[in-house]
Design a protein around this motif. Structure first.
Motif, PDB file in Angstrom:
ATOM      1  N   LEU A 325       0.827  -1.204   0.000  1.00 41.22           N
ATOM      2  CA  LEU A 325       0.000   0.000   0.000  1.00 41.22           C
ATOM      3  C   LEU A 325       0.861   1.253   0.000  1.00 41.22           C
ATOM      4  O   LEU A 325       0.560   2.232  -0.689  1.00 41.22           O
ATOM      5  N   GLY A 328       2.153   1.856  -3.364  1.00 41.03           N
ATOM      6  CA  GLY A 328       1.135   2.050  -4.396  1.00 41.03           C
ATOM      7  C   GLY A 328       1.051   0.910  -5.389  1.00 41.03           C
ATOM      8  O   GLY A 328       0.646   1.106  -6.534  1.00 41.03           O
ATOM      9  N   GLU A 331      -3.418  -3.428  -6.406  1.00 43.90           N
ATOM     10  CA  GLU A 331      -4.454  -3.167  -7.395  1.00 43.90           C
ATOM     11  C   GLU A 331      -5.772  -3.782  -6.938  1.00 43.90           C
ATOM     12  O   GLU A 331      -5.810  -4.892  -6.413  1.00 43.90           O
ATOM     13  N   GLN A 462      -5.917   2.538   4.664  1.00 44.26           N
ATOM     14  CA  GLN A 462      -5.391   2.722   3.323  1.00 44.26           C
ATOM     15  C   GLN A 462      -6.233   1.988   2.279  1.00 44.26           C
ATOM     16  O   GLN A 462      -6.447   2.490   1.165  1.00 44.26           O
ATOM     17  N   LEU A 463      -6.750   0.777   2.613  1.00 41.22           N
ATOM     18  CA  LEU A 463      -7.605   0.055   1.676  1.00 41.22           C
ATOM     19  C   LEU A 463      -8.914   0.809   1.436  1.00 41.22           C
ATOM     20  O   LEU A 463      -9.372   0.936   0.287  1.00 41.22           O
ATOM     21  N   GLU A 465      -9.464   4.031   1.800  1.00 41.40           N
ATOM     22  CA  GLU A 465      -9.193   5.244   1.027  1.00 41.40           C
ATOM     23  C   GLU A 465      -8.915   4.915  -0.430  1.00 41.40           C
ATOM     24  O   GLU A 465      -9.314   5.658  -1.336  1.00 41.40           O
ATOM     25  N   GLN A 466      -8.223   3.795  -0.698  1.00 40.46           N
ATOM     26  CA  GLN A 466      -7.965   3.416  -2.084  1.00 40.46           C
ATOM     27  C   GLN A 466      -9.252   3.027  -2.805  1.00 40.46           C
ATOM     28  O   GLN A 466      -9.374   3.207  -4.021  1.00 40.46           O
TER      29      GLN A 466
END
Length: 895
Positions: A325, A328, A331, A462-463, A465-466
């Protein structure tokens, strides 16, 4: 409107547009006339020849038919001719038809037009139901039209050039004096000096004089301004030099920070992979050691090692996800998401820990949540599993409630809000501010008391937000916590979930002390059309009793009291207990029913309720109780080993289950095209299409297959391989040998089928005469252990012997494959051969051969071919001993 534009409209645009419009109308009418002529020509020809064609078809005379069709085929636009029967099959074909008509047109004769491909269909007189099909190539009409369009375009282009020349000459006569004045004013506007402009005759003389006066004034002002600018520039240069030095220093510091962060992320990823390799080896050899005879104290030590290794593997996986994460490189996938099923699966995974603590788990998916959404279900489940696990971990008494609701709905997109509410220890404001930071926990002592790395919530943030959402927490110390996050998923709010049942107003007595569970049950039964009640007048009985057992470990007095009450109610009972499926109390239900583990999934509740009450399925519209039994669940087992397929069939044989076997990925794909299955048990390493390729091919067959659970069944899987399989589209992983209990858990987890002892007919207690002692005098494991084989074969001694004989018969082929791989130096082929042998041994009572095969596979996966020679010699000896046993066993079996 400028002079140039008005002149352009008057001399060029309007005349040319009128000519173009006239040409377009003329071309369209001309094209329609050609199409009409062609249609009329074809219609006349067909109507003229239909009687003779009908007679030829009626008398089934191919030569006469071909002669009658010759005038049609001689037409330059007719490519092929065919006769279609009443059932839509092609009976006669002259030429090659490109396709058959997709739909039946109106009338006895009609033409279907698709670009240049026309099809004429006409009913044949005298041949009842038969139709004449002409395949017509209308490209000559289109080409003639294109030719006329081209000629017209050339003429329009010539007219455009002529009108453009007229406009250019006229405009230049007016533009030159105006352009000179415009250029002078533009230069003045830019602060430039201009020479004196010559005076123009006529109306432009006054304009030229004023331009010259303006130029003189601006020259004087420019000199004054230049003096002031030079003074200010000198002062600004000194400030700019200072700022430039600071910017350079900041840029260097920023580059160093970015590089340091990249190096950190790469280091975390690399070190995680490096740790996983030896750790997988440790876990693999722990599994080998577990299968060997151990003293109780040694087995306790081994359990501690396995538990510590598992915790370390979880930490390494968290670090690896965190590093991906941060870099980046993670996917997201776009797959169908069913929030009801997803929530039920998460709660089922956390149920054992909740049962140990006596907690109530409740999942509430609101009715406005669409049934079909698109997102990344694995990552959504990862976030929700982490939050629910934390809630259960930090809650000692009370409940954990998961709610899913629609927060916002836009065309093609639905935003969900998912909340996890617990009654645990709570969080202070200071702890909440740093809770989602890496390696942070609410209290430093929590990592020692409850475990964990402090990375789970960071990865969740983070997941989320992604995936385009937000995550937050509301809590007070001692008052529990509410974690919530939003998800923006593709879908439509109009695709609402239909009720699973229609119960037609039947009364359901609900006795559930937990308020949230009781409200959820009342809502579901109301949605299904029943009348949920909390109590009934004396002497009346409901159609169904739904009750929660106070404790799974019931005394004989409590069991007797429950039995007496169930007898009095005279209705089927659905009893819920906070226990694992294996620990459910053994109660006799006099009027039928089920005893199920909490939390109960919606699919399981609907299935059991429909079976007990005869409810109407909302999808089928037929009573569930109209037939004596519900349709059996279709299972597909894919394995290249005959013995493995045979044992899986025996373990899963029983009422309500229909087993289909496939020996290869290609055969499974063929079966998948013919019918759908409710669950697939998939071997991974197979010749031809392996398990992963087969799974991906099945997923591409349609939406039904994309929702079908596919469970990997493999003989050897390290943690890294397990994660790869799950990421490749498989839903679960089972490690051979699997037994009936493991298969029951899989059926419960993915299909909502509660484990039941009466699913299979009772087997007689096996009478086994071991051919060899449990351990040989030289300390080696025995070649054959029939007691172990009978246990692996679900108590079937005859099946255990049959599996051993099949294994022995396959050993020459396995030995040849291993020798070919060794001679060619092909490590992948060697691993395939060893893996296949290991998988075949997992279900047979051949402990010595199985242990050597598993040791070889573990060594190959972790360290390559180094040090394999002694193990290979032992492997060949064990194979020879097993073949010798089979040779000795053959006369006895024939006798």
């Amino acid at each position: 409107m400028s002079l140039k534009f008005r002149l352009l409209l008057a001399t060029l645009v309007v005349p040319w547009l009128l000519m173009a419009l006239f040409a377009a109308v003329t071309l369209s009418l001309h094209h329609d006339e050609h199409v009409s002529r062609l249609e009329e020509r074809l219609t006349r020809a067909v109507e003229l020849l239909l009687p003779s064609l009908g007679e030829a078809v009626a008398f089934d005379d191919p030569q006469r038919l071909e002669a009658a069709a010759a005038p049609l085929l001689s037409l330059e636009v007719v490519r092929a001719l065919g006769v279609v029967g009443p059932d839509g099959t092609l009976g006669v074909e002259l030429g090659r038809l490109r396709s058959l008509p997709e739909a039946q047109g109106a009338g006895p004769l009609w033409i279907e037009k698709r670009d240049t491909r026309w099809q004429l269909s006409a009913a044949l007189p005298g041949a009842e139901g038969d139709r004449l099909i002409l395949d017509i190539d209308a490209s000559p009409v289109i080409l003639g039209h294109y030719r006329q369009v081209g000629i017209t375009g050339l003429l329009l282009g010539a007219a455009l050039l002529l009108l453009g020349g007229l406009f250019s000459v006229t405009y230049r006569r007016l533009q030159r004096p105006l352009a000179s004045a415009d250029e002078a004013l533009a230069r003045l506007a830019l602060g430039e000096s201009i020479p004196q402009q010559p005076l123009r005759p006529g109306e432009l003389a006054g304009l030229t004089g004023r331009i010259n006066a303006l130029a003189d004034f601006l020259d004087q002002a420019r000199l004054e301004t230049q003096r002031q600018i030079e003074q200010a520039t000198a002062e600004l240069e000194e400030s700019m030099e200072t700022i430039e030095v600071q910017n350079i220093e900041l840029d260097i510091a920023h580059r160093r920070a970015v590089e340091a962060n990249r190096i950190k992320s790469e280091f975390l990823a690399n070190i995680s992979h490096e740790i996983r390799t030896p750790l997988n080896g440790i876990i693999g050899f722990c599994h080998l050691l577990e299968r060997s005879p151990l003293e109780p104290r040694q087995r306790e030590w081994l359990d501690h090692v396995q538990r510590a290794s598992g915790n370390l593997m979880l930490l390494v996986n968290d670090v690896l996800d965190f590093s991906r994460l941060e870099a980046g490189r993670l996917e997201l996938e776009r797959l169908p998401v069913d929030m009801v099923t997803l929530v039920d699966e998460v709660l089922a995974l956390q149920a054992p820990l909740a049962h140990q603590k006596g907690l109530d788990l409740v999942g509430l998916v609101y009715d406005d949540v669409p049934a079909s959404l698109t997102g990344d279900p694995m990552r959504i489940q990862q976030v929700l599993t982490n939050l629910v696990h934390n809630a259960v971990k930090f809650t000692e008494q009370g409940e954990v409630v998961v709610r899913v609701m629609v927060e916002q709905s836009d065309p093609g997109r639905v935003t969900l809000r998912i909340t996890v509410v617990d009654t645990g220890i709570g969080l202070s404001m200071e702890h909440q501010r740093r809770l989602f930071q890496a390696f942070q926990q609410a209290e430093p002592s929590h990592s020692r008391e409850f475990g964990g790395s402090g990375l789970g919530l960071t990865i969740c943030r983070q997941l989320v937000e992604q995936m385009g959402g937000e995550i937050g927490v509301q809590s007070e110390p001692g008052q529990g916590a509410t974690f919530s996050f939003t998800l923006a998923l593709e879908g439509s709010e109009t695709l609402l979930r239909e009720p699973e049942l229609q119960l037609d107003g039947q009364r359901v007595l609900i006795e559930e002390p937990h308020a949230a569970t009781r409200r959820a049950l009342r809502h579901l039964f109301t949605r299904w059309g029943a009348q949920p009640v909390d109590a009934l007048p004396p002497g009346e009985s409901p159609a169904l009793l739904v009750a929660c057992l106070p404790s799974p470990s019931m005394t004989s007095t409590e069991a007797s009291a429950w039995h007496h009450r169930l007898v009095e109610l005279e209705c089927p009972a659905l009893l819920l207990a906070s226990a694992s499926p294996m620990d459910l109390p053994d109660l006799v239900l006099p009027h039928g029913g089920e005893v199920l583990a909490k939390p109960i999934s919606r699919a399981t509740l609907a299935g059991v309720t429909g079976a007990l009450m005869g409810g109407l399925s909302a999808r089928s519209g037929e009573p569930d109780g109209a037939a004596p039994e519900s349709p059996p669940l279709r299972l597909l087992a894919v394995d290249d080993s005959d013995s493995n397929r045979l044992l899986l069939r025996e373990l899963l044989a029983g009422p309500g289950l229909e087993m289909t076997l496939a020996a290869s990925g290609e055969e499974a794909l063929t079966l998948g095209r013919q019918q759908s299955f409710d669950l697939v048990l998939m071997d991974i390493r197979m010749p031809g299409m392996d398990g992963v390729e087969t799974t991906r091919a099945l997923r591409r067959l349609g939406p039904t297959w994309r929702r079908t659970p596919v469970v990997a069944v493999t003989a050897h899987v390290l943690e890294k391989e397990r994660q790869r399989l799950l990421a490749s589209g498989l839903d679960d992983v089972l490690v051979k040998p699997v037994d009936a209990a493991q298969l029951g858990e899989v059926l419960y987890r993915h299909l909502g089928i509660p484990p039941a002892e009466d699913r299979k007919p009772a087997l007689p207690a096996p009478v086994v005469e071991p051919s060899e002692p449990a351990r040989r005098d030289d300390g080696e494991l025995p070649t054959v252990d029939l007691e172990l084989g009978t246990r692996l074969a679900a108590g079937r001694g005859d099946l255990a012997r049959q599996l051993l004989v099949q294994l022995a018969e396959s050993l020459p082929e396995s030995e040849a494959a291993i020798e070919r791989a060794l001679n060619s130096g092909d490590n992948e082929a060697l691993l395939d051969a060893i893996h296949g042998l290991n998988g075949a041994c997992r279900y047979c009572g051949a402990p010595r051969l199985g242990l050597i095969a598993e040791s070889l596979e573990t060594r190959l996966r972790t360290g390559g071919r180094e040090g394999l020679e002694p193990l290979l010699q032992d492997l060949f000896c064990a194979m020879a001993d097993l073949r010798e046993w089979a040779r000795r066993e053959a006369p006895a079996s024939r006798a």
